[in-house]
Design a protein around this motif. Structure first.
Motif, PDB file in Angstrom:
ATOM      1  N   LYS A 348       0.857  -1.182   0.000  1.00 51.08           N
ATOM      2  CA  LYS A 348       0.000   0.000   0.000  1.00 51.08           C
ATOM      3  C   LYS A 348       0.892   1.231   0.000  1.00 51.08           C
ATOM      4  O   LYS A 348       1.997   1.192   0.547  1.00 51.08           O
ATOM      5  CB  LYS A 348      -0.822  -0.044   1.296  1.00 51.08           C
ATOM      6  CG  LYS A 348      -1.792   1.073   1.500  1.00 51.08           C
ATOM      7  CD  LYS A 348      -2.567   0.791   2.807  1.00 51.08           C
ATOM      8  CE  LYS A 348      -3.200   2.033   3.362  1.00 51.08           C
ATOM      9  NZ  LYS A 348      -4.070   2.740   2.452  1.00 51.08           N
ATOM     10  N   ILE A 349       0.441   2.305  -0.644  1.00 49.05           N
ATOM     11  CA  ILE A 349       1.166   3.584  -0.571  1.00 49.05           C
ATOM     12  C   ILE A 349       0.135   4.633  -0.152  1.00 49.05           C
ATOM     13  O   ILE A 349      -0.825   4.867  -0.872  1.00 49.05           O
ATOM     14  CB  ILE A 349       1.782   3.977  -1.935  1.00 49.05           C
ATOM     15  CG1 ILE A 349       2.664   2.843  -2.483  1.00 49.05           C
ATOM     16  CG2 ILE A 349       2.588   5.261  -1.805  1.00 49.05           C
ATOM     17  CD1 ILE A 349       3.123   3.063  -3.932  1.00 49.05           C
ATOM     18  N   ASP A 350       0.307   5.207   1.032  1.00 49.67           N
ATOM     19  CA  ASP A 350      -0.684   6.169   1.550  1.00 49.67           C
ATOM     20  C   ASP A 350      -0.782   7.380   0.629  1.00 49.67           C
ATOM     21  O   ASP A 350       0.099   8.245   0.633  1.00 49.67           O
ATOM     22  CB  ASP A 350      -0.277   6.669   2.942  1.00 49.67           C
ATOM     23  CG  ASP A 350      -0.293   5.554   3.969  1.00 49.67           C
ATOM     24  OD1 ASP A 350      -1.028   4.569   3.750  1.00 49.67           O
ATOM     25  OD2 ASP A 350       0.419   5.669   4.981  1.00 49.67           O
ATOM     26  N   SER A 351      -1.861   7.443  -0.129  1.00 47.29           N
ATOM     27  CA  SER A 351      -1.997   8.503  -1.124  1.00 47.29           C
ATOM     28  C   SER A 351      -2.036   9.887  -0.499  1.00 47.29           C
ATOM     29  O   SER A 351      -1.358  10.802  -0.954  1.00 47.29           O
ATOM     30  CB  SER A 351      -3.288   8.329  -1.922  1.00 47.29           C
ATOM     31  OG  SER A 351      -3.346   7.061  -2.475  1.00 47.29           O
ATOM     32  N   GLU A 352      -2.839  10.002   0.532  1.00 51.85           N
ATOM     33  CA  GLU A 352      -3.019  11.324   1.125  1.00 51.85           C
ATOM     34  C   GLU A 352      -1.683  11.842   1.666  1.00 51.85           C
ATOM     35  O   GLU A 352      -1.328  13.007   1.492  1.00 51.85           O
ATOM     36  CB  GLU A 352      -4.061  11.247   2.245  1.00 51.85           C
ATOM     37  CG  GLU A 352      -4.441  12.619   2.745  1.00 51.85           C
ATOM     38  CD  GLU A 352      -5.652  12.595   3.660  1.00 51.85           C
ATOM     39  OE1 GLU A 352      -6.270  11.528   3.823  1.00 51.85           O
ATOM     40  OE2 GLU A 352      -5.963  13.660   4.207  1.00 51.85           O
ATOM     41  N   HIS A 353      -0.960  10.956   2.292  1.00 53.18           N
ATOM     42  CA  HIS A 353       0.342  11.267   2.849  1.00 53.18           C
ATOM     43  C   HIS A 353       1.308  11.740   1.744  1.00 53.18           C
ATOM     44  O   HIS A 353       1.987  12.754   1.885  1.00 53.18           O
ATOM     45  CB  HIS A 353       0.870   9.980   3.495  1.00 53.18           C
ATOM     46  CG  HIS A 353       1.764  10.222   4.668  1.00 53.18           C
ATOM     47  ND1 HIS A 353       1.963   9.290   5.649  1.00 53.18           N
ATOM     48  CD2 HIS A 353       2.529  11.278   4.994  1.00 53.18           C
ATOM     49  CE1 HIS A 353       2.811   9.777   6.523  1.00 53.18           C
ATOM     50  NE2 HIS A 353       3.164  10.976   6.154  1.00 53.18           N
ATOM     51  N   ILE A 354       1.325  11.007   0.643  1.00 56.58           N
ATOM     52  CA  ILE A 354       2.197  11.383  -0.489  1.00 56.58           C
ATOM     53  C   ILE A 354       1.794  12.763  -1.023  1.00 56.58           C
ATOM     54  O   ILE A 354       2.644  13.604  -1.307  1.00 56.58           O
ATOM     55  CB  ILE A 354       2.121  10.327  -1.630  1.00 56.58           C
ATOM     56  CG1 ILE A 354       2.703   8.971  -1.165  1.00 56.58           C
ATOM     57  CG2 ILE A 354       2.787  10.823  -2.908  1.00 56.58           C
ATOM     58  CD1 ILE A 354       4.218   8.910  -1.095  1.00 56.58           C
TER      59      ILE A 354
END
Ligand code: URA
Ligand code: CA
Length: 434
Positions: A348-354
């Motif tokens: 998973k890649i935290d979209s909001e964080h990115i």
């Protein structure tokens, strides 16, 4: 009509009439009903809900609260596209030239980015000289001649929504399907769309966190569209990782150009083909989405979509050479690799964080007044499902301010979830609601 009667009627779970809904919207926009009464009504709606008839009435009342863009001088069916908000979402920049290359008019009003999501207008300003501040005449004539123009939001579209949205934001009444769907649809309809394709995102970086809630929102918007004579299709797509690889203005422009050159990220292309083929069908340029998809693939292959982008950039004062040669786009001083500290598979890649990290690097605005740095952002090197070994590059930071790099690096590592085993594939497209 008395506002207290309307509030108590909804409090008791009764259906409001068209006249009652118009009364509330008209008088609230005009300032003759106070915030506290509308707050009470909004909370009653959150508890008791509205049916589709009420929701459609609310939508049209908000449309009629301000200017409605008259696109009747533009030939053809005007199909607009709207995304509920993603990270690294470059679809508009790829889709619009593709669709325009097929002769479908794209008359689009776009916004700037705020918070963790970017805006199409900011991205377009990566082209030297490009301006969205064109007159309405110029806009219409560009669409008639070139089939594509994008303008900043100048007209006073759906002011009732603006006022209601601000009130909902501070009264914990945002999360209601009728209120969200009418808010989104009112702005698209006021912007002159005859038909609408919606991209409803699910996941961490999105407004809707689960499939059930995204589906419910998609169905509500499609049904408003039907009720008010605007054919609407909603695609439900994944936002549990950023779309494509690039997050940042000029970086996303380059990604869009790569995609139009047939060399873009697979997920971005797939989403563009899914949204685009539905636009082509709604514009009645193809019978089926399968036919439409072939037509869209062809405009990539024969470069007519890329040429359309060039023509569009030039028509709004931008430098088309930057489409030809992406090395001429704004570039950051530093490009730094972010290396994995673990080995395994990206789960998973935290979209909001990115999105927030890109914003802190200067790619986005924390407040409306902030200026942005077009060159900076993040380019992912690994996406969900990819295998990584220790020391391998997860992503690249593009920065102009050296002091921001360390923190961004740490945050990117935290945004990547790495598991020992490869997890089950999450689909990019969850479904299409018609
Ligand atoms: N986006 C909108 O435009 N309106 C809402 O109510 C929620 C998200
Ligand atoms: Ca992207």
């Amino acid at each position: 009509m008395k506002m207290t009667d309307i509030i108590s009627k909804k409090r008791e779970g009764m259906e409001l009439t068209t006249e009652e809904i118009n009364f509330v919207v008209e008088n609230y926009t005009r300032g003759s009903i106070p915030d506290y009464q509308v707050s009470a009504l909004l909370m009653a709606i959150c508890f008791q809900k509205m049916n589709m008839r009420e929701t459609s009435d609310l939508t049209m009342a908000m449309v009629n609260s301000g200017d409605i863009l008259d696109l009747s001088n533009i030939e053809g069916i005007k199909v607009d596209k709207h995304s509920t908000g993603g990270v690294g979402d470059t679809t508009t920049l790829v889709l619009t030239p593709m669709v325009a290359a097929l002769g479908i008019p794209v008359a689009k009003m776009s916004g700037r980015g705020l918070g963790h999501t970017g805006g199409t207008i900011d991205k377009l300003e990566s082209f030297e000289g490009f301006s969205v501040e064109i007159s309405e005449e110029q806009f219409m004539s560009n669409v008639n001649n070139n089939k594509i123009a994008i303008m900043g939001q100048t007209a006073d579209l759906a002011p009732a929504d603006k006022k209601l949205y601000a009130l909902r934001d501070v009264t914990a009444t945002v999360e209601n399907i009728s209120l969200i769907s009418s808010s989104i649809m009112s702005k698209k309809i006021a912007a002159g769309a005859n038909a609408i394709v919606l991209d409803v995102k699910i996941g961490d970086g999105a407004f809707m966190k689960s499939f059930e809630s995204a589906k419910e929102l998609a169905e509500a918007m499609v049904s408003i569209g039907k009720n008010v004579n605007r054919n609407t299709v909603a695609v439900i797509s994944d936002m549990d990782q950023p779309l494509g690889l690039a997050v940042g203005n000029a970086l996303e422009i380059k990604e869009a150009i790569d995609t139009l050159n047939g060399a873009g990220p697979k997920d971005l292309l797939e989403l563009c083909l899914t949204l685009g083929s539905n636009m082509v069908v709604l514009a009645r340029k193809a019978e089926t989405v399968e036919d439409a998809r072939q037509m869209l693939l062809k405009v990539i292959e024969d470069k007519s979509a890329l040429n359309k982008l060039k023509e569009f950039v030039a028509s709004q004062g931008g430098n088309p050479e930057q489409v030809e040669n992406t090395e001429l786009l704004p570039k950051a001083k530093y490009v730094v690799e972010v290396k994995s500290e673990e080995e395994g598979y990206v789960s998973k890649i935290d979209s909001e964080h990115i999105g927030l990290i890109a914003m802190e690097l200067g790619a986005g605005r924390a407040t409306k007044e902030d200026t942005i740095d077009l060159a900076v952002g993040i380019v992912l090197n690994k996406k969900r499902g990819d295998k990584v070994s220790k020391g391998e590059t997860l992503a690249y930071i593009h920065a102009n301010d050296e002091s921001k790099i360390k923190r961004a690096e740490k945050s990117i590592i935290e945004s990547y979830h790495i598991a020992k085993e490869k997890s089950e594939d999450i689909p990019l497209i969850y479904g299409v609601i018609k």
